[in-house]
Design an enzyme around this catalytic site. Structure first.
Site, mmCIF file in Angstrom:
data_model
loop_
_atom_site.group_PDB
_atom_site.id
_atom_site.type_symbol
_atom_site.label_atom_id
_atom_site.label_comp_id
_atom_site.label_asym_id
_atom_site.label_seq_id
_atom_site.Cartn_x
_atom_site.Cartn_y
_atom_site.Cartn_z
ATOM 1 N N ASN A 74 0.829 -1.206 0.000
ATOM 2 C CA ASN A 74 0.000 0.000 0.000
ATOM 3 C C ASN A 74 0.863 1.255 0.000
ATOM 4 O O ASN A 74 1.926 1.308 0.617
ATOM 5 C CB ASN A 74 -1.008 0.002 1.151
ATOM 6 N N GLU A 93 0.286 5.233 0.677
ATOM 7 C CA GLU A 93 -0.670 6.234 1.167
ATOM 8 C C GLU A 93 -0.276 7.638 0.719
ATOM 9 O O GLU A 93 0.765 7.841 0.088
ATOM 10 C CB GLU A 93 -0.779 6.116 2.694
ATOM 11 N N ASN A 94 -1.141 8.587 1.058
ATOM 12 C CA ASN A 94 -0.951 9.967 0.612
ATOM 13 C C ASN A 94 -1.500 10.918 1.668
ATOM 14 O O ASN A 94 -2.494 10.583 2.334
ATOM 15 C CB ASN A 94 -1.703 10.156 -0.724
ATOM 16 N N ALA A 95 -0.883 12.099 1.796
ATOM 17 C CA ALA A 95 -1.350 13.089 2.754
ATOM 18 C C ALA A 95 -2.805 13.479 2.473
ATOM 19 O O ALA A 95 -3.552 13.835 3.380
ATOM 20 C CB ALA A 95 -0.450 14.318 2.719
ATOM 21 N N TYR A 143 -5.726 11.723 1.973
ATOM 22 C CA TYR A 143 -5.971 10.306 2.270
ATOM 23 C C TYR A 143 -6.586 9.462 1.142
ATOM 24 O O TYR A 143 -6.110 8.360 0.885
ATOM 25 C CB TYR A 143 -6.851 10.177 3.524
ATOM 26 N N CYS A 170 -4.095 0.672 -2.518
ATOM 27 C CA CYS A 170 -3.910 -0.577 -1.787
ATOM 28 C C CYS A 170 -2.850 -1.461 -2.442
ATOM 29 O O CYS A 170 -2.566 -1.344 -3.644
ATOM 30 C CB CYS A 170 -5.219 -1.365 -1.749
ATOM 31 N N GLU A 189 -3.014 -4.580 -3.281
ATOM 32 C CA GLU A 189 -3.531 -5.446 -4.352
ATOM 33 C C GLU A 189 -3.528 -4.712 -5.692
ATOM 34 O O GLU A 189 -3.173 -5.270 -6.728
ATOM 35 C CB GLU A 189 -4.962 -5.891 -4.039
ATOM 36 N N CYS A 216 -10.382 -4.727 0.066
ATOM 37 C CA CYS A 216 -11.459 -3.727 0.097
ATOM 38 C C CYS A 216 -12.316 -3.839 -1.168
ATOM 39 O O CYS A 216 -11.939 -4.497 -2.141
ATOM 40 C CB CYS A 216 -10.875 -2.322 0.244
ATOM 41 N N CYS A 222 -10.662 -2.858 -4.482
ATOM 42 C CA CYS A 222 -9.713 -3.879 -4.956
ATOM 43 C C CYS A 222 -10.438 -5.101 -5.504
ATOM 44 O O CYS A 222 -9.980 -5.719 -6.471
ATOM 45 C CB CYS A 222 -8.758 -4.296 -3.833
HETATM 46 N N1 THU Z 1 -5.246 -1.629 2.401
HETATM 47 C C1 THU Z 1 -4.671 -2.445 1.457
HETATM 48 O O1 THU Z 1 -3.594 -2.153 0.939
HETATM 49 N N2 THU Z 1 -5.320 -3.562 1.101
HETATM 50 C C2 THU Z 1 -6.451 -4.016 1.689
HETATM 51 O O2 THU Z 1 -6.922 -5.080 1.319
HETATM 52 C C3 THU Z 1 -7.085 -3.264 2.766
HETATM 53 C C4 THU Z 1 -6.525 -1.916 3.014
HETATM 54 C C5 THU Z 1 -4.523 -0.438 2.825
HETATM 55 C C6 THU Z 1 -5.096 0.880 2.411
HETATM 56 C C7 THU Z 1 -4.518 1.798 3.469
HETATM 57 O O3 THU Z 1 -3.209 2.170 3.080
HETATM 58 C C8 THU Z 1 -4.414 0.926 4.695
HETATM 59 O O4 THU Z 1 -4.466 -0.402 4.231
HETATM 60 C C9 THU Z 1 -5.507 1.161 5.704
HETATM 61 O O5 THU Z 1 -6.752 1.110 5.128
#
Ligand code: THU
Length: 142
Positions: free
Chosen positions: A52, A54-56, A58, A63, A65, A96, A99
């Site tokens: 994963n 992330e970014n400031a 949000y 993810c 996947e 999620c 994904c």
């Molecule tokens: N996240 C994933 O990378 N995959 C998932 O299946 C569930 C959530 C990440 C997104 C975010 O960076 C962090 O987990 C919290 O939600």
């Protein structure tokens, strides 16, 4: 649509799980501090990882996947055998909704999803179970 996935070998499952676990180290997750690693096995036998990012701002983050699938697709891969997803929690996290839809574009309902918890215990499901009655590339009617 129904189709069956060939069974994975023990070696393939071991490699998938260890690479998904190792991919957690590549996560950029300063906001959630929730590391996710993924490893995708292509039909041609390549293992492609993601984590994963992330970014400031949000919602802009992505993810593990989708990073794995996106990397594979831009490398020209279109057929996949399985994905493993590893997190630091128990029970294991499942992909999620976004994904699930993203993965369904390139997979059949029987596509296996291996989900690993913090101790590398595994729960196995399929895209069809995760996203029943999905809308996909064959549904445009033209
Ligand atoms: N996240 C994933 O990378 N995959 C998932 O299946 C569930 C959530 C990440 C997104 C975010 O960076 C962090 O987990 C919290 O939600």
């Amino acid at each position: 649509m129904t189709s069956s996935s060939p069974t994975l070998s023990t070696q393939e499952i071991e490699t998938l799980s260890s690479k998904a676990n190792a991919a957690k180290a590549a996560a950029y997750c300063p906001y959630s501090k929730f590391r996710v690693g993924a490893c995708l096995l292509t039909q041609s036998g390549e293992f492609i990882t993601g984590a994963n990012v992330e970014n400031a701002s949000y919602p802009v983050g992505t993810c593990a996947e989708r990073v794995a699938f996106g990397t594979a697709v831009v490398a020209g891969q279109r057929k996949f055998k399985a994905i493993a997803v590893a997190t630091d929690i128990t029970p294991p996290a499942s992909p999620c909704g976004m994904c699930r839809q993203f993965m369904s574009e390139f997979t059949s309902p029987s596509f296996p999803v291996y989900m690993y918890d913090k101790d590398m215990n595994c729960t196995i499901t399929t895209i069809g179970e995760l996203l029943p009655s999905s809308f996909g590339p064959d549904d445009f009617g033209h």
